[in-house]
Write a protein that holds these residues in place. Sequence first.
Motif, PDB file in Angstrom:
ATOM      1  N   SER A 295       0.831  -1.202   0.000  1.00  0.00           N
ATOM      2  CA  SER A 295       0.000   0.000   0.000  1.00  0.00           C
ATOM      3  C   SER A 295       0.867   1.254   0.000  1.00  0.00           C
ATOM      4  O   SER A 295       1.999   1.238   0.503  1.00  0.00           O
TER       5      SER A 295
ATOM      6  N   ARG B 284      -9.726  -1.003  -4.899  1.00  0.00           N
ATOM      7  CA  ARG B 284      -8.356  -1.036  -4.370  1.00  0.00           C
ATOM      8  C   ARG B 284      -7.890   0.354  -3.929  1.00  0.00           C
ATOM      9  O   ARG B 284      -7.140   0.484  -2.973  1.00  0.00           O
TER      10      ARG B 284
ATOM     11  N   GLN C  60      -5.433   6.724  -1.307  1.00  0.00           N
ATOM     12  CA  GLN C  60      -4.990   5.521  -0.612  1.00  0.00           C
ATOM     13  C   GLN C  60      -4.998   4.379  -1.607  1.00  0.00           C
ATOM     14  O   GLN C  60      -6.049   4.068  -2.179  1.00  0.00           O
TER      15      GLN C  60
ATOM     16  N   ASN D 108      -4.235   0.447  -2.187  1.00  0.00           N
ATOM     17  CA  ASN D 108      -4.025  -0.869  -1.580  1.00  0.00           C
ATOM     18  C   ASN D 108      -3.941  -1.932  -2.655  1.00  0.00           C
ATOM     19  O   ASN D 108      -4.332  -1.708  -3.799  1.00  0.00           O
TER      20      ASN D 108
END
Length: 115
Positions: free
Chosen positions: A17, A66, A81, A83
């Motif tokens: 991440s 994601r 963000q 991930n």
Amino acid sequence: QVQLVESGGGLVQAGGSLRLSCAASGSIFNINVMGWYRQAPGKQRELVATITRGGSTTYVDFVEGRFTISRDNAKNAVYLQMNSLKPEDTAVYYCNLWQPSIHYWGQGTQVTVSS
């Protein structure tokens, strides 16, 4: 004029991440949309996600589920963000701010995902 400064890129292994940040300064209107685009080597710049001041978001298919875009209107900041990163997410990521009739761009931040 508006200035955008990105941070948070780097090297990460697949499945990892990263969180990108972008701070905007200057003549920022109440009506605007902030977003993230990316450009991989040899490819055109492409949209990743956008968010309005009211919090409405859009994502392209290949990141939905994601990546999460968010913003802090008080700070004129937008975040991404990321991930479950994949090697194909490797690109320079650009922050974008749209105000009526004009787009502003940051300088870009490199994201590299190793397999």
